[in-house]
Design a protein around this motif. Structure first.
Motif, short mmCIF file in Angstrom:
data_model
loop_
_atom_site.label_atom_id
_atom_site.label_comp_id
_atom_site.label_asym_id
_atom_site.label_seq_id
_atom_site.Cartn_x
_atom_site.Cartn_y
_atom_site.Cartn_z
N SER A 106 0.86 -1.42 0.02
CA SER A 106 0.04 -0.15 0.04
C SER A 106 0.97 1.32 -0.08
CB SER A 106 -0.93 0.01 1.26
OG SER A 106 -0.21 -0.27 2.41
N VAL A 107 0.57 2.17 -1.02
CA VAL A 107 1.33 3.41 -0.90
C VAL A 107 0.21 4.47 -1.06
CG1 VAL A 107 3.35 2.49 -2.26
CG2 VAL A 107 1.51 3.34 -3.43
N GLU A 108 0.77 5.69 -0.60
CA GLU A 108 -0.34 6.69 -0.46
C GLU A 108 0.02 7.83 -1.94
OE1 GLU A 108 -1.21 10.85 1.82
OE2 GLU A 108 0.20 9.82 2.74
N ILE A 109 -1.15 7.88 -2.59
CA ILE A 109 -0.86 8.74 -3.89
C ILE A 109 -2.28 9.92 -3.80
CG2 ILE A 109 -1.02 8.79 -6.39
CD1 ILE A 109 -0.13 6.11 -6.31
N GLU A 110 -1.69 11.31 -3.77
CA GLU A 110 -2.82 12.28 -3.73
C GLU A 110 -3.72 12.05 -2.56
OE1 GLU A 110 -3.45 14.81 -6.57
OE2 GLU A 110 -1.33 14.32 -6.48
N GLY A 111 -3.25 11.56 -1.34
CA GLY A 111 -4.02 11.61 -0.10
C GLY A 111 -4.75 10.40 -0.11
N GLN A 112 -4.77 9.49 -1.06
CA GLN A 112 -5.34 8.02 -0.87
C GLN A 112 -4.60 6.79 -0.97
OE1 GLN A 112 -8.50 8.80 -3.88
NE2 GLN A 112 -10.21 9.02 -2.47
N LEU A 113 -4.77 5.85 -0.53
CA LEU A 113 -3.97 4.56 -0.64
C LEU A 113 -4.37 3.47 -1.83
CD1 LEU A 113 -3.86 3.24 3.19
CD2 LEU A 113 -2.35 4.87 1.89
N VAL A 114 -3.12 3.34 -2.39
CA VAL A 114 -3.60 2.29 -3.55
C VAL A 114 -3.09 0.98 -3.15
CG1 VAL A 114 -2.80 1.68 -5.80
CG2 VAL A 114 -3.09 4.08 -5.30
N LEU A 115 -3.97 0.05 -3.08
CA LEU A 115 -3.58 -1.16 -2.44
C LEU A 115 -3.10 -2.17 -3.44
CD1 LEU A 115 -4.95 -0.08 -0.02
CD2 LEU A 115 -6.27 -2.05 0.49
N PHE A 116 -2.28 -3.08 -3.07
CA PHE A 116 -1.85 -4.21 -4.24
C PHE A 116 -2.03 -5.58 -3.45
CE2 PHE A 116 0.89 -0.29 -4.63
CZ PHE A 116 0.46 -0.07 -6.13
N PRO A 117 -3.20 -6.21 -3.44
CA PRO A 117 -3.24 -7.43 -2.65
C PRO A 117 -2.15 -8.34 -3.08
CG PRO A 117 -5.29 -6.75 -3.64
CD PRO A 117 -4.51 -5.67 -4.14
N CYS A 277 3.89 5.22 -14.08
CA CYS A 277 2.88 4.85 -15.11
C CYS A 277 1.67 5.00 -13.99
CB CYS A 277 2.79 3.68 -15.84
SG CYS A 277 1.13 3.41 -16.81
N LEU A 278 1.45 4.21 -13.19
CA LEU A 278 0.17 4.32 -12.18
C LEU A 278 -0.08 5.87 -11.55
CD1 LEU A 278 -2.18 2.86 -11.13
CD2 LEU A 278 -0.85 1.91 -9.30
N MET A 279 1.21 6.14 -10.93
CA MET A 279 1.00 7.84 -10.55
C MET A 279 0.53 8.54 -11.38
SD MET A 279 4.47 7.59 -8.44
CE MET A 279 4.60 9.32 -8.04
N ALA A 280 0.77 8.69 -12.57
CA ALA A 280 0.46 9.74 -13.54
C ALA A 280 -1.04 9.45 -13.77
CB ALA A 280 1.22 9.52 -15.08
N ARG A 281 -1.47 8.04 -13.86
CA ARG A 281 -2.75 8.04 -13.96
C ARG A 281 -3.69 8.51 -12.73
NH1 ARG A 281 -4.52 4.02 -17.74
NH2 ARG A 281 -6.62 4.16 -17.05
N THR A 283 -2.87 10.58 -10.45
CA THR A 283 -2.73 12.22 -10.21
C THR A 283 -3.71 12.82 -11.43
OG1 THR A 283 -0.74 12.14 -11.40
CG2 THR A 283 -0.61 12.05 -9.06
N SER A 284 -3.80 12.25 -12.60
CA SER A 284 -4.61 12.93 -13.44
C SER A 284 -6.01 12.82 -13.15
CB SER A 284 -4.03 12.27 -14.76
OG SER A 284 -4.70 10.97 -15.20
N GLY A 285 -6.38 12.13 -12.38
CA GLY A 285 -7.93 11.80 -12.09
C GLY A 285 -8.51 11.10 -13.33
#
Length: 405
Positions: A106-117, A277-281, A283-285
């Motif tokens: 789990s990492v924080e991007i734009e104040g929310q967590l992205v989870l990688f099960p 790649c995922l960070m760009a997507r 943060t772009s909304g």
């Protein structure tokens, strides 16, 4: 020496192995611990240096804990830390029943967590380190606590890389891993991250997306694919540490999340490029929750589920209705059914959901349901739909979801 952790008290005793204590402190920088001289009865989790003949020629350690009958021999301080952290996390989840331990990065991007099960050898720990190298805060590479409010809570444990790093890894990622090297052995390395890059124990953030991983060394560029929400739900149900919690109770926690969260598949070869790649997507909304169309009456089993025998042997004119004790949970275009007596979980797509809803209104035959679906869809073959409904009914009978009326 005895190890004390906030909320857990005196949890662990180490005997004759100060190097393990040092490695444990380094691997859990965000989860403050207190070390005191050993006193009183030993706690349930204990680690000592191995006696002659217990370990290998280089010595090692023996861990005792609930569930470790006869003890577990561990060859290195880092191996000992890995095992101790697993038992510490289990103790936290047992002590705080409102928390569900998720096996994920789990990492924080734009104040929310992205989870990688977790997925076998998909590289979630290396990918988590890549996100840290790209400027994200790490909430965990192997475990995250889910709060009763649906937020992700960090435990303050450093990422642990499997060594060696893949040959395809970007030199910048390799340099980052070397620059932040913490305790390691020939198999694993803990990263010593700056305080700003690792969330402290108890820090919470809302969850923003579930991302499943597929590592493919033949890919030139990372690829993101939108999945049905049920894919993420299945991963959460399969990758959690709450083995004693009934499936129905887990569904009440996970299903609301997946009705609003996007679920994606990240296919990649090089971890740092995938993270960027995922960070760009994100943060772009341009990533939003969405559904993937499902085929007529498609039915999917939970991984490991056996297709019942006799699934196609249902008379066309026999009436059926739902069995008592079956609960349904809609997620996107899919429907999950739980047999509360056995805890068995089953999954239907949108058309399977339509058939289930019809049976909930009144007892119907295969022919009745087929006629209604043909009328609704209009452009489908009645014999094909009737065959699909017959197969669906047969499976539901064998799975004890419907019964003859």
């Amino acid at each position: 020496m005895d190890i004390h952790l906030p909320g857990l008290g005196r949890l662990l005793r180490l005997s004759g192995c100060p190097e393990v204590a040092d490695a444990l402190v380094a691997a859990m920088p965000g989860w403050p611990m207190r070390v005191t001289p050993a006193s009183g009865l030993a706690p349930a989790i204990r680690l000592r240096r191995a006696y002659d003949g217990e370990g290998d020629e280089n010595g090692g350690y023996v861990q005792h804990a609930p569930g470790l009958r006869g003890g577990l021999v561990l060859p290195t301080p880092v191996a000992a830390v890995c095992s101790l952290i697993a038992d510490i996390v289990a103790a936290l989840c047992e002590r705080r029943a409102e928390l569900i331990g998720l096996h994920c990065g789990s990492v924080e991007i734009e104040g929310q967590l992205v989870l990688f099960p977790a997925s076998h050898r998909a590289g979630k720990s290396t990918l988590t380190a890549a996100f840290a190298a790209a400027g994200c805060r790490v909430f965990g590479d192997d475990v995250l606590a889910l709060t009763a409010e649906g937020d992700g809570m960090a435990l303050g444990i450093s990422p642990r890389l499997r060594l060696p790093l893949p040959d395809i890894a970007n030199p910048d990622l390799v340099a980052y891993a070397e620059r932040h090297a913490g305790p390691e052995d020939p198999r694993y390395r803990y990263l010593s991250l700056p305080e700003a890059e690792l969330a402290a124990h108890g820090e919470r953030r809302p969850i923003g997306a579930i991302v499943l991983l597929e590592r493919d060394d033949t890919l030139c560029d990372p690829d993101l694919v939108t999945l049905a929400p049920g894919e993420g739900l299945l991963q959460l149900l399969c990758q959690n540490f709450s083995h004693d919690v009934p499936t129905e109770a887990l569904m009440t926690r996970f299903a609301p999340l997946m009705t609003r969260l996007p679920c994606l598949l990240l296919r990649y070869s090089e971890p740092l490029a995938a993270a960027q790649c995922l960070m760009a997507r994100m943060t772009s909304g341009r990533i939003v929750a969405g559904n993937v169309s499902a085929s007529l009456l498609g039915r999917h089993s939970v991984p490991g589920e056996r297709l019942p025998s006799g699934w196609d042997k249902v008379a066309l004119d026999e009436r059926f209705g739902p069995c008592p004790g079956v609960r349904d949970y809609p997620v996107g275009e899919e429907l999950f059914l739980i047999d509360t007596a056995s805890g068995a979980l089953h999954r239907l797509n949108s058309s399977g959901q339509a058939a289930w809803r019809l049976l909930g209104e009144e007892a119907l035959t295969v022919a009745d349901v087929a006629d209604l679906l043909v009328e609704h869809h209009g452009d489908v073959s009645k014999p094909d739909v009737e065959a699909d409904v017959q197969a669906l009914f047969g499976w539901m009978v064998e799975a004890r979801l419907i019964e003859s009326r």
